[in-house]
Write a protein that holds these residues in place. Structure first.
Motif, mmCIF file in Angstrom:
data_model
loop_
_atom_site.group_PDB
_atom_site.id
_atom_site.type_symbol
_atom_site.label_atom_id
_atom_site.label_comp_id
_atom_site.label_asym_id
_atom_site.label_seq_id
_atom_site.Cartn_x
_atom_site.Cartn_y
_atom_site.Cartn_z
ATOM 1 N N ASP A 141 29.755 5.397 -41.764
ATOM 2 C CA ASP A 141 29.507 4.193 -40.973
ATOM 3 C C ASP A 141 28.090 3.653 -41.178
ATOM 4 N N ILE A 142 27.120 4.543 -41.298
ATOM 5 C CA ILE A 142 25.747 4.099 -41.546
ATOM 6 C C ILE A 142 25.644 3.427 -42.909
ATOM 7 N N LEU A 143 26.176 4.065 -43.934
ATOM 8 C CA LEU A 143 26.096 3.504 -45.285
ATOM 9 C C LEU A 143 26.876 2.196 -45.390
ATOM 10 N N ALA A 144 27.993 2.101 -44.664
ATOM 11 C CA ALA A 144 28.804 0.882 -44.712
ATOM 12 C C ALA A 144 28.129 -0.288 -44.008
ATOM 13 N N SER A 145 27.385 -0.005 -42.958
ATOM 14 C CA SER A 145 26.798 -1.080 -42.155
ATOM 15 C C SER A 145 25.351 -1.398 -42.516
ATOM 16 N N ARG A 146 24.736 -0.523 -43.302
ATOM 17 C CA ARG A 146 23.323 -0.716 -43.655
ATOM 18 C C ARG A 146 23.173 -0.717 -45.178
ATOM 19 N N PRO A 147 23.365 -1.863 -45.841
ATOM 20 C CA PRO A 147 23.330 -1.907 -47.306
ATOM 21 C C PRO A 147 22.002 -1.501 -47.913
ATOM 22 N N GLU A 148 20.915 -1.566 -47.119
ATOM 23 C CA GLU A 148 19.604 -1.171 -47.644
ATOM 24 C C GLU A 148 19.412 0.344 -47.653
ATOM 25 N N VAL A 149 20.325 1.057 -47.006
ATOM 26 C CA VAL A 149 20.239 2.516 -46.917
ATOM 27 C C VAL A 149 21.038 3.163 -48.044
ATOM 28 N N GLY A 150 20.406 4.079 -48.764
ATOM 29 C CA GLY A 150 21.090 4.782 -49.845
ATOM 30 C C GLY A 150 21.342 6.245 -49.543
#
Length: 235
Positions: free
Chosen positions: A100-109
């Protein structure tokens, strides 16, 4: 081959589904090294904590119930953002909040979850970390929020974590631990180390008394400076 395999319902490992196999292998290796580094740094112990990393149209997450000393690159579980496992393996029970974090935060890798000593201590007090020190800005705002308790591995935990992470690079999880985000694993580790250090300092200050808290105006000045902190000058 991959398209035919999908039509026939054959599950292929991600190294065959995606062309840049060397990059995927390197990422698996980096994840393995990071799991071990988190233990060496004292941020995790035993089987606690987990890591999730974006990898193109899918993501990799550490396996369920495996200790750092036993984990191998091929153990990293590939998953689609739909929640389907690609190939084989049993993902961490916390895979939902990684997804969910990766899906909602495109700047996060990369997402690092730890049960580090001081962050977990304060999380067990359900205590938000106020701006007692200007380096709180390293987590993206003027506080480090603490999400309310929710059972591990549930959508509820993912939901409260996402809320606590709004406009932030880290948060505490009530009665649980810490989540740190970064552009990549190196960045996420730097955030996790800084947050644990801040939690230790805040805990120490509380043993003496109530620390002085910086004002919103003072923290806004710090956040403005952080926007260009560490960047090379142009020209």
């Amino acid at each position: 081959m991959p398209l035919l395999a999908e039509c026939w319902g054959i599950s292929l490992p991600p190294d065959l589904l995606f062309p840049d196999t060397r990059s995927i292998s390197r990422l698996r290796q980096k994840m393995t090294e990071m799991v071990q580094k988190l233990v060496i740094l004292g941020l995790n112990r035993g089987t606690s904590g987990n890591i999730g990393v974006r990898c193109g149209d899918f993501f990799l997450v550490t396996p369920s119930g495996a200790g750092a000393e036993d984990m191998k690159p091929e153990d990293m579980v590939a998953m689609r953002f739909s929640g389907e496992v690609i190939g084989s393996g049993s993902p961490s029970s916390e895979w939902l909040f990684h997804r969910d974090i990766l899906a909602s935060r495109p700047e996060v890798g990369a997402v690092i979850h730890t049960h580090s000593r001081y962050a977990t201590t304060l999380a067990c007090l359900n205590r938000e970390i106020p701006p007692f020190h200007y380096m709180i800005a390293a987590a993206g705002g003027n506080t480090i929020r603490c999400a309310p308790y929710a059972l591990f591995g549930t959508q509820e935990l993912s939901d409260v974590a996402l809320q606590a992470l709004q406009n932030r690079k880290a948060c505490l999880l009530g009665n649980h631990g810490m989540i740190a985000l970064g552009e990549d694993l190196t960045d996420a580790l730097a955030v996790a180390v800084e947050v644990e250090s801040l939690c230790e300092q805040y805990w120490g200050a509380l043993q003496v008394g109530e620390p002085n808290i910086l004002t919103d105006g003072e923290m806004q000045e710090v956040l403005r400076k952080f926007k260009c902190y560490g960047r090379k000058r142009q020209g």
